[in-house]
Design a protein around this motif. Structure first.
Motif, PDB file in Angstrom:
ATOM      1  N   THR A 183      -1.387   6.580 -14.237  1.00 26.80           N
ATOM      2  CA  THR A 183      -0.716   7.824 -14.627  1.00 26.80           C
ATOM      3  C   THR A 183       0.731   7.813 -14.148  1.00 26.80           C
ATOM      4  O   THR A 183       1.663   8.130 -14.899  1.00 26.80           O
ATOM      5  CB  THR A 183      -1.453   9.040 -14.047  1.00 26.80           C
ATOM      6  N   CYS A 184       0.931   7.438 -12.891  1.00 25.43           N
ATOM      7  CA  CYS A 184       2.283   7.384 -12.345  1.00 25.43           C
ATOM      8  C   CYS A 184       3.107   6.285 -13.005  1.00 25.43           C
ATOM      9  O   CYS A 184       4.256   6.513 -13.397  1.00 25.43           O
ATOM     10  CB  CYS A 184       2.238   7.179 -10.831  1.00 25.43           C
ATOM     11  N   SER A 185       2.558   5.101 -13.114  1.00 24.01           N
ATOM     12  CA  SER A 185       3.323   3.987 -13.676  1.00 24.01           C
ATOM     13  C   SER A 185       3.770   4.275 -15.103  1.00 24.01           C
ATOM     14  O   SER A 185       4.836   3.830 -15.536  1.00 24.01           O
ATOM     15  CB  SER A 185       2.508   2.693 -13.632  1.00 24.01           C
ATOM     16  N   ALA A 186       2.979   5.059 -15.831  1.00 24.81           N
ATOM     17  CA  ALA A 186       3.308   5.403 -17.215  1.00 24.81           C
ATOM     18  C   ALA A 186       4.297   6.563 -17.305  1.00 24.81           C
ATOM     19  O   ALA A 186       4.674   6.970 -18.418  1.00 24.81           O
ATOM     20  CB  ALA A 186       2.038   5.754 -17.983  1.00 24.81           C
ATOM     21  N   GLY A 187       4.705   7.104 -16.185  1.00 21.27           N
ATOM     22  CA  GLY A 187       5.661   8.210 -16.184  1.00 21.27           C
ATOM     23  C   GLY A 187       5.037   9.547 -16.500  1.00 21.27           C
ATOM     24  O   GLY A 187       5.744  10.498 -16.863  1.00 21.27           O
TER      25      GLY A 187
ATOM     26  N   ASP B 152       0.843  -1.185   0.000  1.00 19.66           N
ATOM     27  CA  ASP B 152       0.000   0.000   0.000  1.00 19.66           C
ATOM     28  C   ASP B 152       0.887   1.247   0.000  1.00 19.66           C
ATOM     29  O   ASP B 152       1.413   1.653   1.030  1.00 19.66           O
ATOM     30  CB  ASP B 152      -0.919   0.006   1.230  1.00 19.66           C
ATOM     31  N   VAL B 153       1.032   1.832  -1.180  1.00 22.72           N
ATOM     32  CA  VAL B 153       1.750   3.096  -1.305  1.00 22.72           C
ATOM     33  C   VAL B 153       0.818   4.148  -1.907  1.00 22.72           C
ATOM     34  O   VAL B 153       1.264   5.114  -2.526  1.00 22.72           O
ATOM     35  CB  VAL B 153       3.016   2.943  -2.175  1.00 22.72           C
ATOM     36  N   SER B 154      -0.488   3.950  -1.690  1.00 19.94           N
ATOM     37  CA  SER B 154      -1.484   4.837  -2.301  1.00 19.94           C
ATOM     38  C   SER B 154      -2.416   5.500  -1.296  1.00 19.94           C
ATOM     39  O   SER B 154      -2.932   6.588  -1.559  1.00 19.94           O
ATOM     40  CB  SER B 154      -2.327   4.055  -3.325  1.00 19.94           C
ATOM     41  N   SER B 155      -2.663   4.881  -0.153  1.00 20.47           N
ATOM     42  CA  SER B 155      -3.623   5.452   0.803  1.00 20.47           C
ATOM     43  C   SER B 155      -2.965   6.487   1.699  1.00 20.47           C
ATOM     44  O   SER B 155      -1.758   6.448   1.950  1.00 20.47           O
ATOM     45  CB  SER B 155      -4.230   4.342   1.665  1.00 20.47           C
TER      46      SER B 155
ATOM     47  N   ALA C 172       8.121   8.939  -4.005  1.00 19.48           N
ATOM     48  CA  ALA C 172       7.232   8.788  -2.846  1.00 19.48           C
ATOM     49  C   ALA C 172       5.980   9.631  -3.067  1.00 19.48           C
ATOM     50  O   ALA C 172       6.067  10.811  -3.398  1.00 19.48           O
ATOM     51  CB  ALA C 172       7.949   9.234  -1.578  1.00 19.48           C
ATOM     52  N   GLY C 173       4.816   9.009  -2.917  1.00 23.95           N
ATOM     53  CA  GLY C 173       3.548   9.707  -3.085  1.00 23.95           C
ATOM     54  C   GLY C 173       3.016   9.703  -4.494  1.00 23.95           C
ATOM     55  O   GLY C 173       1.880  10.138  -4.728  1.00 23.95           O
ATOM     56  N   CYS C 174       3.776   9.205  -5.457  1.00 22.18           N
ATOM     57  CA  CYS C 174       3.345   9.220  -6.850  1.00 22.18           C
ATOM     58  C   CYS C 174       2.120   8.334  -7.086  1.00 22.18           C
ATOM     59  O   CYS C 174       1.300   8.606  -7.954  1.00 22.18           O
ATOM     60  CB  CYS C 174       4.501   8.782  -7.744  1.00 22.18           C
ATOM     61  N   PHE C 175       1.995   7.275  -6.304  1.00 19.16           N
ATOM     62  CA  PHE C 175       0.889   6.333  -6.489  1.00 19.16           C
ATOM     63  C   PHE C 175      -0.339   6.700  -5.658  1.00 19.16           C
ATOM     64  O   PHE C 175      -1.251   5.883  -5.504  1.00 19.16           O
ATOM     65  CB  PHE C 175       1.349   4.918  -6.131  1.00 19.16           C
TER      66      PHE C 175
ATOM     67  N   SER D 260      -3.797   7.578  -4.216  1.00 21.18           N
ATOM     68  CA  SER D 260      -5.132   7.293  -4.756  1.00 21.18           C
ATOM     69  C   SER D 260      -6.084   8.428  -4.415  1.00 21.18           C
ATOM     70  O   SER D 260      -6.206   8.816  -3.245  1.00 21.18           O
ATOM     71  CB  SER D 260      -5.666   5.982  -4.173  1.00 21.18           C
ATOM     72  N   ALA D 261      -6.770   8.959  -5.438  1.00 18.46           N
ATOM     73  CA  ALA D 261      -7.738  10.033  -5.212  1.00 18.46           C
ATOM     74  C   ALA D 261      -8.885   9.563  -4.328  1.00 18.46           C
ATOM     75  O   ALA D 261      -9.455  10.341  -3.561  1.00 18.46           O
ATOM     76  CB  ALA D 261      -8.276  10.538  -6.548  1.00 18.46           C
ATOM     77  N   SER D 262      -9.191   8.274  -4.403  1.00 18.22           N
ATOM     78  CA  SER D 262     -10.292   7.720  -3.607  1.00 18.22           C
ATOM     79  C   SER D 262      -9.840   7.306  -2.210  1.00 18.22           C
ATOM     80  O   SER D 262     -10.659   6.941  -1.375  1.00 18.22           O
ATOM     81  CB  SER D 262     -10.905   6.520  -4.324  1.00 18.22           C
ATOM     82  N   GLY D 263      -8.524   7.302  -2.001  1.00 16.88           N
ATOM     83  CA  GLY D 263      -7.999   6.866  -0.710  1.00 16.88           C
ATOM     84  C   GLY D 263      -7.846   5.370  -0.595  1.00 16.88           C
ATOM     85  O   GLY D 263      -7.560   4.857   0.489  1.00 16.88           O
ATOM     86  N   ALA D 264      -8.012   4.654  -1.706  1.00 15.62           N
ATOM     87  CA  ALA D 264      -7.934   3.193  -1.675  1.00 15.62           C
ATOM     88  C   ALA D 264      -6.526   2.740  -1.333  1.00 15.62           C
ATOM     89  O   ALA D 264      -5.535   3.350  -1.742  1.00 15.62           O
ATOM     90  CB  ALA D 264      -8.371   2.614  -3.012  1.00 15.62           C
ATOM     91  N   ALA D 265      -6.447   1.658  -0.590  1.00 20.17           N
ATOM     92  CA  ALA D 265      -5.158   1.077  -0.221  1.00 20.17           C
ATOM     93  C   ALA D 265      -4.662   0.156  -1.330  1.00 20.17           C
ATOM     94  O   ALA D 265      -5.457  -0.555  -1.957  1.00 20.17           O
ATOM     95  CB  ALA D 265      -5.286   0.309   1.089  1.00 20.17           C
ATOM     96  N   ALA D 266      -3.366   0.159  -1.555  1.00 18.78           N
ATOM     97  CA  ALA D 266      -2.723  -0.717  -2.540  1.00 18.78           C
ATOM     98  C   ALA D 266      -3.353  -0.593  -3.919  1.00 18.78           C
ATOM     99  O   ALA D 266      -3.504  -1.572  -4.644  1.00 18.78           O
ATOM    100  CB  ALA D 266      -2.765  -2.168  -2.068  1.00 18.78           C
ATOM    101  N   ALA D 267      -3.718   0.626  -4.296  1.00 19.87           N
ATOM    102  CA  ALA D 267      -4.325   0.864  -5.603  1.00 19.87           C
ATOM    103  C   ALA D 267      -3.252   1.103  -6.652  1.00 19.87           C
ATOM    104  O   ALA D 267      -2.224   1.731  -6.362  1.00 19.87           O
ATOM    105  CB  ALA D 267      -5.260   2.063  -5.531  1.00 19.87           C
ATOM    106  N   TRP D 268      -3.490   0.623  -7.872  1.00 23.15           N
ATOM    107  CA  TRP D 268      -2.554   0.879  -8.965  1.00 23.15           C
ATOM    108  C   TRP D 268      -2.842   2.257  -9.542  1.00 23.15           C
ATOM    109  O   TRP D 268      -3.992   2.683  -9.636  1.00 23.15           O
ATOM    110  CB  TRP D 268      -2.694  -0.179 -10.047  1.00 23.15           C
ATOM    111  N   ASN D 269      -1.791   2.969  -9.945  1.00 24.98           N
ATOM    112  CA  ASN D 269      -1.933   4.306 -10.503  1.00 24.98           C
ATOM    113  C   ASN D 269      -1.340   4.312 -11.906  1.00 24.98           C
ATOM    114  O   ASN D 269      -0.123   4.328 -12.071  1.00 24.98           O
ATOM    115  CB  ASN D 269      -1.220   5.327  -9.598  1.00 24.98           C
TER     116      ASN D 269
END
Length: 302
Positions: A192-196, A106-109, A176-179, A181-190
């Motif tokens: 936009t970030c993954s694509a650079g 979880d790097v999204s919540s 840090a913080g790039c992933f 989540s706008a919804s606050g979801a834990a361990a969510a894939w991002n």
């Protein structure tokens, strides 16, 4: 007589002291990855803690090795491409292997992207504190490494718990913080970030780190950042954004103070940004960059 000699031999061979000052803990000579069932976790998140303590523990250092997505402490430990068990055996330091309860860390919540927010980062901080207390690890000799999702968590830990960590060596991550989540979801894939595509100025990226532990003015961990030039999972642009982030945190420029081709091996390039940030660009390497034990240990001062 034979049995007396045998028992004496086993007593010496099978056990070695641990804990503070080498006392209070007994570890089997046939060292193995062992789960710690109660590490005094203060977080809502409940990842598992596994520890590997080599025979004849000599160093008071700790390396926290954080696995990638779709893995676990046991799988990461058994992976022949992950060299930290060999490093522990060779230099006799403690290793902790966190094990996620979700597919990725979880790097999204907000819980994990905040100091003492109760997410995965808080749980791993609890593991570090436990290891320092129980295994005689020296404060100031705690190091963190990881690949992919584990690299992302390494960055998050550097931001949320800088007071616990001395240096980080991360392989194929994102800022840090790039992933987030706008919804606050834990361990969510991002995506936009993954694509650079999550880009910002150094100041804004640095502010993301500072916001994770507001008001902190102490020492921060030295950062070593590895990335492959043809990474198709976490785009190579994330290397540049991560360099922006940490050079700003340390108050140095984004232009390398030195650049060394073919280091630490042919096809790689080592860029230094003062003494606290180092980038290693792996030309032609995808996701993820193989762990380089010697280079990472050197960065840690092991």
């Amino acid at each position: 007589m034979f049995y007396s000699i045998l028992l004496a031999f086993l007593a010496v061979f099978c056990c070695s002291g641990g804990g503070k000052g080498g006392q209070g803990k007994v570890f089997a000579a046939a060292a193995q990855l062992t789960q710690v069932l109660n590490y005094n976790n203060t977080a809502k998140a409940k990842p598992g803690m596994w520890v590997y303590i080599p025979d004849k523990l000599q160093s008071r250092a700790l390396v926290v090795a954080i696995h990638s997505c779709q893995s676990s402490a046991q799988k990461y430990f058994a992976n022949s491409k992950i060299p930290w068990r060999q490093g522990a055996d060779r230099k006799r330091y403690v290793t902790v292997w966190p094990s996620s309860t979700t597919e990725c860390w979880d790097v999204s919540s907000r819980a994990s992207l905040s100091r003492d927010g109760g997410g995965d980062s808080t749980a791993i901080a609890s593991m570090i504190r436990y290891a320092v207390r129980e295994y005689g690890v020296e404060e100031g000799r705690v190091f963190v490494t990881g690949g992919s999702s584990g690299a992302m968590m390494s960055n998050v830990l550097a931001a949320t718990y800088p007071d616990l960590i001395s240096a980080v060596s991360l392989y194929s991550g994102v800022p840090a913080g790039c992933f987030v989540s706008a919804s606050g979801a834990a361990a969510a894939w991002n995506n936009t970030c993954s694509a650079g595509q999550s880009t910002a100025s150094p100041q804004k990226w640095g502010d993301v780190v500072r916001a994770m532990y507001p008001g902190y003015n102490g020492t921060r961990p030295r950062m070593q950042i590895w990335h492959g030039s043809v990474d198709a999972t976490l785009a190579p642009r994330n290397y540049d954004e991560t360099i922006k982030q940490w050079t700003n945190v340390f108050g140095v420029g984004t232009t390398p103070t030195s650049s060394t081709p073919d280091s630490p091996e042919k096809g790689y390039r080592r860029d230094d940004f003062g003494k606290s940030v180092e980038g290693i660009w792996a030309v032609g390497v995808g996701h993820s960059v193989p762990s380089h034990l010697d280079a990472s240990e050197a960065w840690f001062g092991l």
